[in-house]
Design a protein around this motif. Structure first.
Motif, PDB file in Angstrom:
ATOM      1  N   ASP A 157       0.936  -1.201  -0.138  1.00 41.12           N
ATOM      2  CA  ASP A 157       0.043   0.063  -0.098  1.00 41.12           C
ATOM      3  C   ASP A 157       0.817   1.238  -0.227  1.00 41.12           C
ATOM      4  O   ASP A 157       0.734   2.205  -0.749  1.00 41.12           O
ATOM      5  N   HIS A 158       1.753   1.409   0.914  1.00 43.91           N
ATOM      6  CA  HIS A 158       2.679   2.475   0.734  1.00 43.91           C
ATOM      7  C   HIS A 158       3.556   2.657  -0.780  1.00 43.91           C
ATOM      8  O   HIS A 158       3.691   3.841  -0.806  1.00 43.91           O
ATOM      9  N   LEU A 159       3.627   1.870  -1.256  1.00 44.89           N
ATOM     10  CA  LEU A 159       4.079   2.069  -2.712  1.00 44.89           C
ATOM     11  C   LEU A 159       3.206   2.786  -3.806  1.00 44.89           C
ATOM     12  O   LEU A 159       3.286   3.222  -4.613  1.00 44.89           O
ATOM     13  N   ASP A 160       1.877   2.635  -3.318  1.00 41.96           N
ATOM     14  CA  ASP A 160       0.744   3.141  -4.058  1.00 41.96           C
ATOM     15  C   ASP A 160      -0.030   4.629  -3.240  1.00 41.96           C
ATOM     16  O   ASP A 160      -0.758   5.058  -3.484  1.00 41.96           O
ATOM     17  N   GLY A 161       0.915   5.033  -2.323  1.00 43.51           N
ATOM     18  CA  GLY A 161       0.482   6.216  -1.673  1.00 43.51           C
ATOM     19  C   GLY A 161      -0.600   6.130  -0.620  1.00 43.51           C
ATOM     20  O   GLY A 161      -1.273   7.085  -0.303  1.00 43.51           O
ATOM     21  N   ILE A 162      -1.017   5.007  -0.096  1.00 48.29           N
ATOM     22  CA  ILE A 162      -1.983   4.721   0.693  1.00 48.29           C
ATOM     23  C   ILE A 162      -1.365   4.243   2.219  1.00 48.29           C
ATOM     24  O   ILE A 162      -0.331   3.636   2.281  1.00 48.29           O
ATOM     25  N   LEU A 163      -2.058   5.010   3.103  1.00 45.80           N
ATOM     26  CA  LEU A 163      -1.691   4.709   4.518  1.00 45.80           C
ATOM     27  C   LEU A 163      -2.642   3.799   5.268  1.00 45.80           C
ATOM     28  O   LEU A 163      -3.709   3.959   4.892  1.00 45.80           O
TER      29      LEU A 163
END
Length: 149
Positions: A133-139
Motif C-alpha cells: 500500500d505504501h508504494l501506492d501512496g496509501i496509508l
C-alpha cells in the motif's frame, strides 16, 4: 549499512505512487540493506522505500521469521478477510483496526533480479499488504475502521 530517518505523515512522498525499479543495481542492493537496517532499528515489521524518502517500489518485511526483500512487488491474488490492529512507523503512536485479506500471493523480484512468488497468510500477508500500500501512496489510516487509544 545505514539507518535512515523515517518519513512521517504529512510528507508528500508518502502519498505518491512509487516508481518501478527498471534494473537491479548496486544502489538497489544498498537500498535493501538500508531499509532492513532502518526497519530493525525502529523495531518495525516492515518498511517501504518511500518511508525513507525514496520513491522506488522496494519493500522489506520481517515478522520474526527472517527478512523478505521484494522489488516491484504486486499482489496477484487475495482471499479471505480479517480485521486486526495495525500501526505504522510513519505514524508513530497511532493504531487502528484495519480489514485485510487473510491470504495473498505476491510476485516481485529478489535482489538478484529473479522473479519470486510468495503466498502469505495471517500477519505476513497483512505486513505485505501494508507495505505494498505504501508504494501506492496509501496509508493504513485510509483503511481504518476504528482508531484505538
Amino acid at each position: 549499512m545505514a539507518v535512515y530517518q523515517i518519513i512521517k505523515k504529512g510528507d508528500p512522498i508518502l502519498r505518491e505512487k512509487a516508481r518501478p525499479v527498471p534494473k537491479i543495481t548496486p544502489n538497489i542492493e544498498k537500498l535493501l540493506d538500508n531499509l532492513a537496517d532502518t526497519m530493525y532499528a525502529a523495531e518495525g515489521a516492515g518498511l517501504a522505500a518511500p518511508q525513507i524518502g525514496i520513491s522506488k517500489k522496494v519493500i522489506v518485511v520481517d515478522i520474526g521469521e527472517g527478512i523478505f526483500e521484494l522489488i516491484n512487488p504486486e499482489i496477484i491474488s487475495a482471499s479471505g478477510n480479517e480485521e486486526d490492529t495495525e500501526g505504522c512507523l510513519s505514524i508513530p503512536g497511532l493504531q487502528g483496526r484495519v480489514h485485510r485479506a487473510t491470504e495473498v500471493t505476491v510476485i516481485g523480484l529478489d535482489r538478484q533480479g529473479q522473479e519470486i512468488k510468495i503466498t502469505a497468510h495471517g500477519l505476513f500477508a497483512r505486513a505485505l499488504q501494508h507495505e505494498i500500500d505504501h508504494l501506492d501512496g496509501i496509508l493504513f489510516i485510509d483503511k481504518v475502521t476504528e482508531f484505538i487509544d
